[in-house]
Design a protein around this motif. Structure first.
Motif, PDB file in Angstrom:
ATOM      1  N   ASN A 114       0.868  -1.179   0.000  1.00 56.95           N
ATOM      2  CA  ASN A 114       0.000   0.000   0.000  1.00 56.95           C
ATOM      3  C   ASN A 114       0.908   1.233   0.000  1.00 56.95           C
ATOM      4  O   ASN A 114       1.448   1.617   1.017  1.00 56.95           O
ATOM      5  N   SER A 116      -0.083   4.223  -1.008  1.00 51.77           N
ATOM      6  CA  SER A 116      -0.872   5.454  -1.137  1.00 51.77           C
ATOM      7  C   SER A 116      -0.479   6.509  -0.101  1.00 51.77           C
ATOM      8  O   SER A 116      -0.668   7.696  -0.328  1.00 51.77           O
ATOM      9  N   ALA A 117       0.069   6.064   1.032  1.00 50.62           N
ATOM     10  CA  ALA A 117       0.451   7.049   2.051  1.00 50.62           C
ATOM     11  C   ALA A 117       1.908   7.487   1.897  1.00 50.62           C
ATOM     12  O   ALA A 117       2.363   8.381   2.614  1.00 50.62           O
TER      13      ALA A 117
HETATM   14  C1  LIG Z   1      -3.663   2.287   2.310  1.00 48.98           C
HETATM   15  O1  LIG Z   1      -3.181   3.223   3.230  1.00 48.98           O
HETATM   16  C2  LIG Z   1      -4.025   4.356   3.371  1.00 48.98           C
HETATM   17  C3  LIG Z   1      -3.329   5.362   4.256  1.00 48.98           C
HETATM   18  O2  LIG Z   1      -2.696   4.739   5.314  1.00 48.98           O
HETATM   19  C4  LIG Z   1      -5.366   3.913   3.942  1.00 48.98           C
HETATM   20  O3  LIG Z   1      -6.229   5.020   4.069  1.00 48.98           O
HETATM   21  C5  LIG Z   1      -5.986   2.921   2.989  1.00 48.98           C
HETATM   22  O4  LIG Z   1      -7.182   2.416   3.524  1.00 48.98           O
HETATM   23  C6  LIG Z   1      -5.030   1.784   2.710  1.00 48.98           C
HETATM   24  N1  LIG Z   1      -5.585   0.964   1.646  1.00 48.98           N
HETATM   25  C7  LIG Z   1      -5.679  -0.342   1.739  1.00 48.98           C
HETATM   26  C8  LIG Z   1      -6.265  -1.042   0.564  1.00 48.98           C
HETATM   27  O5  LIG Z   1      -5.308  -0.953   2.722  1.00 48.98           O
END
Ligand SMILES: *[C@@H]1O[C@H](CO)[C@@H](O)[C@H](O)[C@H]1NC(C)=O
Ligand SMILES: *[C@@H]1O[C@H](CO)[C@@H](O)[C@H](O)[C@H]1NC(C)=O
Ligand SMILES: *[C@@H]1O[C@H](CO)[C@@H](O)[C@H](O)[C@H]1NC(C)=O
Ligand SMILES: *[C@@H]1O[C@H](CO)[C@@H](O)[C@H](O)[C@H]1NC(C)=O
Ligand SMILES: *[C@@H]1O[C@H](CO)[C@@H](O)[C@H](O)[C@H]1NC(C)=O
Ligand SMILES: *[C@@H]1O[C@H](CO)[C@@H](O)[C@H](O)[C@H]1NC(C)=O
Ligand SMILES: *[C@@H]1O[C@H](CO)[C@@H](O)[C@H](O)[C@H]1NC(C)=O
Ligand SMILES: *[C@@H]1O[C@H](CO)[C@@H](O)[C@H](O)[C@H]1NC(C)=O
Ligand SMILES: *[C@@H]1O[C@H](CO)[C@@H](O)[C@H](O)[C@H]1NC(C)=O
Ligand SMILES: *[C@@H]1O[C@H](CO)[C@@H](O)[C@H](O)[C@H]1NC(C)=O
Ligand SMILES: *[C@@H]1O[C@H](CO)[C@@H](O)[C@H](O)[C@H]1NC(C)=O
Ligand SMILES: *[C@@H]1O[C@H](CO)[C@@H](O)[C@H](O)[C@H]1NC(C)=O
Ligand SMILES: [Fe+2]
Length: 613
Positions: A114, A116-117
């Motif tokens: 992940n 995205s952060a």
């Molecule tokens: C990935 O990380 C972000 C931020 O920490 C979080 O909001 C999101 O739910 C995560 N996505 C998954 C698929 O775990």
């Protein structure tokens, strides 16, 4: 600074005066001087040849760098590698820098991290100059993505390739005509590397002329020793921006199980990684405008499929174009669109504020009603030739060429687009796919026409599949007839295909819609030699072949090389092709082009087409 502008203006006036003098007795031409009547075919080199300007090698040794060669190897320890620039964005001030950290993971069911952060950085520092006396120092943040491809090969059941971290950072609103040093973040977040590039000019009130503007053009580049010669020659010509007409890594020629096993059934993703290493010296120095070719589709050996008639897509993991789209976002991309395949299939931008480039993907739907059609028509309508006088188009598969491989495979595409290019006054069309070089005179429906585009085929970048050597009008030693007369596609002759499938001719390329023609080539022939009819001899309504180089073909040479286009003014350009065997001191093709105001279609803002979308 004032003196410098005066000098530039004087130079420009000189160039224009010269162009004017050369053309004063002509009413309507696009090529200046002897090139107007150029009609050249390179000959095979003799075995003792020492001079290669007008001959081509009959055998070649285009082999990819073996896996593990230093030229294609990167450190997976966390330092950045495969740095490449995309741009300019349509605003003329924004560029994208992309790179990789770490290495891929190849195993069963890897977990996609992940990211995205995670935030990634790039810092740019302007070298102080007239444009930026203080030397601006800026830091930009971006996004990290990865992609996952599940291999379908039985030997690799349930194995996937999980990409390295792919970093994309938009360098927004940079100062035009400015050299920037830049650094990008390593896996640990520290800035690393020592890169630099120069932004393109952007004319505005008071800004110096954007001319001369140097554009490099190449295609089907691959990762062989010949590819790196093309790369180094391009670098030494110092283009401000590079157009790459598609077919990048040729990863799909490798088996999934082994990045050194050259055979189908694979699309070995590690060859995408090595490709980026080989091309970093050029791609990190000059922004690139890339477009997908057939080797970017990658629908074999993975779980994917593509239909050319699809007009609305949702691309899951393992859809075609996934690797390409993840690694080469289009100019205009933002953090919201990195990795989104649909959003990265075609694009339009402006070079140096004066040249519009409209880039198609001819491997997805392009017929009326398709998203790409609607988009492209809007892009053509937006062009204001009084502001951006030059208009270029690129797509992978060559429309006008005379090599046997892929001969006339774009007739369907052209039945839709050739009239549109003509009506909007496109100056030059850049293509690849055919692994050779050929430039046409301005041509429309197989007739020379000075208000039509010049078509350039530069699929000669050096890839592992080698060069295409046979011209359609050459006599085959086995059949004793022209290669064209023996032409088949999927085992069928053009005539058979035409009569069994009247929807349109396609030798191999995409035919997503019913097309109005098999060939626009007139039955009376287009060259000095007698026309050779492939189609129905009892009712030969259409021409298909000819027995000599057609007169719209200006120069053809099956050798590796690259092209340089210098825009010299709003109306004049010099186009050159440099052959790897000859070097960069002498251009093997060298032509001055002039856009004539007497061509209605090139004079003003194009009239709107009656909408057929
Ligand atoms: C990935 O990380 C972000 C931020 O920490 C979080 O909001 C999101 O739910 C995560 N996505 C998954 C698929 O775990
Ligand atoms: C044009 O062609 C003529 C005749 O072949 C030749 O003498 C002349 O040098 C050429 N001019 C240029 C500029 O190449
Ligand atoms: C190359 O060989 C051919 C005959 O094999 C000969 O006619 C020609 O002069 C030679 N050329 C050179 C440059 O040695
Ligand atoms: C520019 O920024 C970089 C990275 O933050 C820094 O190392 C460098 O000292 C700065 N240079 C100037 C001239 O401010
Ligand atoms: C491959 O994956 C499928 C679906 O997850 C599973 O049913 C199958 O057992 C797996 N096969 C092997 C050999 O791992
Ligand atoms: C960075 O690259 C430039 C130009 O290639 C070179 O002159 C300079 O020494 C390099 N600096 C570092 C810190 O490597
Ligand atoms: C390709 O590169 C090889 C190795 O350097 C060289 O021997 C060969 O002549 C090149 N081929 C062409 C067509 O330039
Ligand atoms: C991907 O891009 C397309 C076209 O721009 C857009 O319609 C779609 O919503 C995007 N998908 C996602 C998941 O953002
Ligand atoms: C080129 O066109 C631009 C835009 O119309 C104009 O401002 C500029 O003066 C022109 N330059 C020359 C040399 O004609
Ligand atoms: C092509 O034409 C045939 C016959 O008219 C028709 O059945 C078919 O649906 C058409 N295909 C497309 C993509 O328009
Ligand atoms: C090209 O060839 C065609 C057919 O022979 C002829 O009609 C035409 O005039 C030629 N064009 C030029 C510019 O020579
Ligand atoms: C040639 O075309 C005519 C009319 O278009 C057709 O009737 C005839 O069957 C065709 N002949 C062959 C050999 O395809
Ligand atoms: Fe291709």
């Amino acid at each position: 600074m004032q003196l410098r502008s005066i000098a530039i203006l004087a130079l420009l006036a000189l160039v224009q005066a010269q162009a004017y003098r050369l053309t004063e007795d002509r009413s309507l031409i696009a090529e200046i001087g002897n090139a107007t009547n150029q009609h050249i075919t390179a000959k095979p080199c003799s075995s003792n040849a020492t001079e290669f300007k007008s001959c081509y090698l009959t055998s070649t040794n285009a082999k990819d760098y073996p896996w593990g060669s230093p030229e294609i190897t990167y450190s997976a320890a966390g330092d950045p590698w495969g740095v490449h620039l995309t741009g300019p964005y349509p605003d003329g001030r924004t560029y994208l820098v992309s790179w990789f950290t770490g290495g891929p993971t190849i195993k069963r069911n890897p977990t996609q991290p992940n990211t995205s952060a995670l935030v990634t950085y790039a810092s740019v520092q302007a070298i102080p100059s007239a444009a930026v006396p203080s030397g601006e120092n800026l830091t930009f943040t971006g996004k990290i993505i990865t992609y996952l491809r599940l291999y379908s090969d039985t030997a690799l059941l349930n194995y996937s390739y999980l990409s390295p971290f792919i970093h994309h950072v938009v360098l927004a609103n940079l100062t035009p005509s400015t050299t920037y040093k830049y650094q990008v973040s390593a896996r640990n977040g520290n800035l690393a590397g020592n890169y630099s590039f120069t932004t393109l000019p952007l004319p505005a009130d008071g800004a110096p002329s954007p001319y001369p503007l140097r554009i490099g053009i190449m295609g089907d580049v691959g990762q062989t020793r010949n590819s790196s010669v093309t790369r180094d020659h391009m670098l030494s010509n110092n283009p401000q921006v590079v157009i790459h007409v598609g077919d990048n890594s040729y990863a799909d020629n490798y088996h999934a199980s082994n990045p050194d096993l050259y055979k189908s059934g694979g699309t070995n993703q590690q060859r995408w990684d090595s490709f980026s290493v080989l091309w970093e010296p050029l791609f990190s120095k000059a922004p690139v405008l890339n477009i997908p070719g057939n080797h970017e589709v990658e629908s074999v050996g993975i779980k994917s499929s593509i239909s050319l008639t699809t007009t609305s897509w949702s691309f899951p993991t393992n859809f075609p174009f996934q690797s390409y789209a993840a690694r080469f976002p289009v100019p205009g991309s933002t953090a919201a669109t990195f990795g989104n395949i649909t959003a990265n299939m075609y694009h339009s931008t402006v070079l140096g504020g004066v040249a519009t480039l409209i880039s198609f993907n001819n491997y997805i739907a392009f017929h009326p009603g398709s998203p790409q059609y609607k988009w492209a028509i809007q892009e053509f309508q937006k062009v204001d030739r009084t502001k951006t006088p030059w208009l270029f188009v690129q797509y992978h598969t060559s429309s006008y060429h005379t090599y046997t491989n892929h001969y006339k495979s774009m007739e369907c595409f052209m039945s839709i687009w050739e009239d549109i290019f003509y009506r909007y006054g496109v100056d030059l069309v850049f293509n690849g796919h055919v692994h050779a070089y050929e430039r046409t005179h301005p041509v429309y429906k197989y007739r020379q026409d000075n208000c039509a585009p010049i078509y350039v085929t530069v699929g000669d970048g050096g890839n592992i599949e080698g060069l295409y050597r046979n011209f359609v009008d050459d006599i085959s030693s086995t059949t004793k007839a022209t290669y064209c007369e023996g032409f088949t596609a999927s085992g069928q002759s053009p005539a058979t295909l035409y009569y069994t499938n009247p929807g349109g001719w396609s030798s191999a390329g995409p035919r997503p819609a019913n097309c109005s023609t098999v060939s626009f080539q007139p039955a009376s022939g287009v060259a000095g030699g007698a026309p050779v009819m492939c189609l129905n001899n009892t009712n030969p309504l259409l021409g298909f072949c000819q027995s000599s180089q057609p007169n719209w073909s200006a120069l053809r040479d099956p050798s590796f090389g690259h092209a340089i286009l210098d825009l010299l003014s709003n109306t004049t350009a010099r186009f050159r092709w440099f052959k790897n065997l000859v070097g960069t001191k002498v251009a093997v093709d060298d032509v001055v082009l002039e856009r004539q105001a007497s061509c209605q279609n090139r004079r003003h803002r194009s009239r709107h087409l009656s909408s057929s979308s």
